[in-house]
Write a protein that holds these residues in place. Structure first.
Motif, PDB file in Angstrom:
ATOM      1  N   UNK A  68       0.837  -1.191   0.000  1.00  0.00           N
ATOM      2  CA  UNK A  68       0.000   0.000   0.000  1.00  0.00           C
ATOM      3  C   UNK A  68       0.879   1.250   0.000  1.00  0.00           C
ATOM      4  N   UNK A  69       0.302   2.375  -0.426  1.00  0.00           N
ATOM      5  CA  UNK A  69       1.035   3.633  -0.331  1.00  0.00           C
ATOM      6  C   UNK A  69       1.168   4.062   1.132  1.00  0.00           C
ATOM      7  N   UNK A  70       0.143   3.737   1.937  1.00  0.00           N
ATOM      8  CA  UNK A  70       0.199   4.042   3.364  1.00  0.00           C
ATOM      9  C   UNK A  70       1.264   3.157   4.012  1.00  0.00           C
ATOM     10  N   UNK A  71       2.048   3.744   4.912  1.00  0.00           N
ATOM     11  CA  UNK A  71       3.099   2.969   5.575  1.00  0.00           C
ATOM     12  C   UNK A  71       2.550   2.024   6.631  1.00  0.00           C
ATOM     13  N   UNK A  72       1.458   2.445   7.260  1.00  0.00           N
ATOM     14  CA  UNK A  72       0.861   1.632   8.313  1.00  0.00           C
ATOM     15  C   UNK A  72      -0.662   1.646   8.205  1.00  0.00           C
ATOM     16  N   UNK A  73      -1.268   0.581   8.738  1.00  0.00           N
ATOM     17  CA  UNK A  73      -2.730   0.503   8.881  1.00  0.00           C
ATOM     18  C   UNK A  73      -3.032   0.521  10.372  1.00  0.00           C
ATOM     19  N   UNK A  74      -4.002   1.321  10.757  1.00  0.00           N
ATOM     20  CA  UNK A  74      -4.458   1.371  12.144  1.00  0.00           C
ATOM     21  C   UNK A  74      -5.927   0.953  12.158  1.00  0.00           C
ATOM     22  N   UNK A  75      -6.226  -0.133  12.870  1.00  0.00           N
ATOM     23  CA  UNK A  75      -7.613  -0.591  12.990  1.00  0.00           C
ATOM     24  C   UNK A  75      -8.117  -0.245  14.386  1.00  0.00           C
ATOM     25  N   UNK A  76      -9.268   0.416  14.437  1.00  0.00           N
ATOM     26  CA  UNK A  76      -9.869   0.810  15.705  1.00  0.00           C
ATOM     27  C   UNK A  76     -11.145   0.024  15.938  1.00  0.00           C
ATOM     28  N   UNK A  77     -11.188  -0.742  17.013  1.00  0.00           N
ATOM     29  CA  UNK A  77     -12.383  -1.495  17.339  1.00  0.00           C
ATOM     30  C   UNK A  77     -13.496  -0.561  17.787  1.00  0.00           C
ATOM     31  N   UNK A  78     -14.712  -0.828  17.319  1.00  0.00           N
ATOM     32  CA  UNK A  78     -15.834   0.046  17.662  1.00  0.00           C
ATOM     33  C   UNK A  78     -17.050  -0.736  18.156  1.00  0.00           C
ATOM     34  N   UNK A  79     -16.914  -2.048  18.302  1.00  0.00           N
ATOM     35  CA  UNK A  79     -18.054  -2.831  18.768  1.00  0.00           C
ATOM     36  C   UNK A  79     -19.134  -2.971  17.713  1.00  0.00           C
ATOM     37  N   UNK A  80     -20.306  -3.365  18.131  1.00  0.00           N
ATOM     38  CA  UNK A  80     -21.419  -3.579  17.216  1.00  0.00           C
ATOM     39  C   UNK A  80     -21.816  -2.300  16.490  1.00  0.00           C
ATOM     40  N   UNK A  81     -22.046  -2.410  15.195  1.00  0.00           N
ATOM     41  CA  UNK A  81     -22.476  -1.245  14.417  1.00  0.00           C
ATOM     42  C   UNK A  81     -23.827  -0.722  14.926  1.00  0.00           C
ATOM     43  N   UNK A  82     -24.675  -1.629  15.389  1.00  0.00           N
ATOM     44  CA  UNK A  82     -25.992  -1.232  15.883  1.00  0.00           C
ATOM     45  C   UNK A  82     -25.884  -0.372  17.139  1.00  0.00           C
ATOM     46  N   UNK A  83     -24.795  -0.552  17.880  1.00  0.00           N
ATOM     47  CA  UNK A  83     -24.608   0.210  19.121  1.00  0.00           C
ATOM     48  C   UNK A  83     -23.769   1.465  18.928  1.00  0.00           C
TER      49      UNK A  83
END
Length: 200
Positions: A68-83
């Motif tokens: 990827x062009x981005x050097x890093x990926x940051x994933x942020x947990x957010x729980x259930x989409x419904x919540x």
């Protein structure tokens, strides 16, 4: 820190750090699967190693090593989409900005999940969080670290992961939301400055 409406595919965004919001099981998230595929399954391997399950407050970072062009990926947990609540993007913006600063990233692209009618409020919360999360009162601090400026200079907001050109109305709405977020954050920061000043 400058906020922009980034209009380009998330997978090819020219930023130091690309940020994904993951609602629960990563394997069921379309953006996660797209990035995982581009990275040859490295995201899934990292998630298993770190027990990342997309739960609230969970954070996962991965060096992309070239695909990827981005050097890093940051994933942020957010729980259930419904919540998911709109105001939770204030916290997500803060974590994204703080993590970017710790990594020394100068630019990031935040891939916003589909927000529909809540787009304006979501963008505003994101901007407020990023700015207030980087707040520090350093007037009376003397250490070099305390005086060190935030390396993050550009915070791009991607409202369409495929890079589809938005309608003029959306562009205007996002711009106004960014400006409101900046105004609110400046006001809160000013209040914090006054509270932190010693009594006269």
């Amino acid at each position: 820190m400058e906020f922009t409406h980034l209009i380009e595919p998330a997978l090819t965004a020219s930023v130091d750090l690309i940020v994904l919001v993951v609602h629960g099981d990563p394997s069921k998230d379309a953006q996660w699967r797209a990035f995982d595929s581009a990275l040859g399954g490295a995201l899934t391997d990292a998630a298993k190693a770190e027990n990342f399950e997309g739960k609230p407050s969970q954070v996962l970072t991965l060096w992309t090593k070239g695909p990827l062009k981005a050097h890093r990926v940051l994933a942020l947990g957010a729980g259930s989409r419904a919540d998911q609540k709109t105001h939770s993007f204030r916290d997500l913006g803060a974590v994204a900005g703080q993590t970017a600063a710790k990594l020394g990233a100068t630019s990031l692209g935040f891939v916003l999940p589909p927000a529909g009618a809540k787009l304006v409020a979501t963008v505003q919360m994101l901007v407020e969080g990023a700015l207030l999360g980087s707040y520090k009162f350093s007037r009376y601090l003397t250490s070099a670290d305390a005086k060190k400026p935030n390396p993050l200079k550009s915070f791009g907001i991607i409202t369409d992961a495929k890079g589809k050109k938005p309608l003029a109305a959306e562009v205007k709405q996002v711009k106004a939301a960014i400006e409101r977020g900046e105004t609110v954050a400046r006001a809160v920061a000013k209040a914090r400055d006054l509270i932190n000043e010693p009594a006269a």
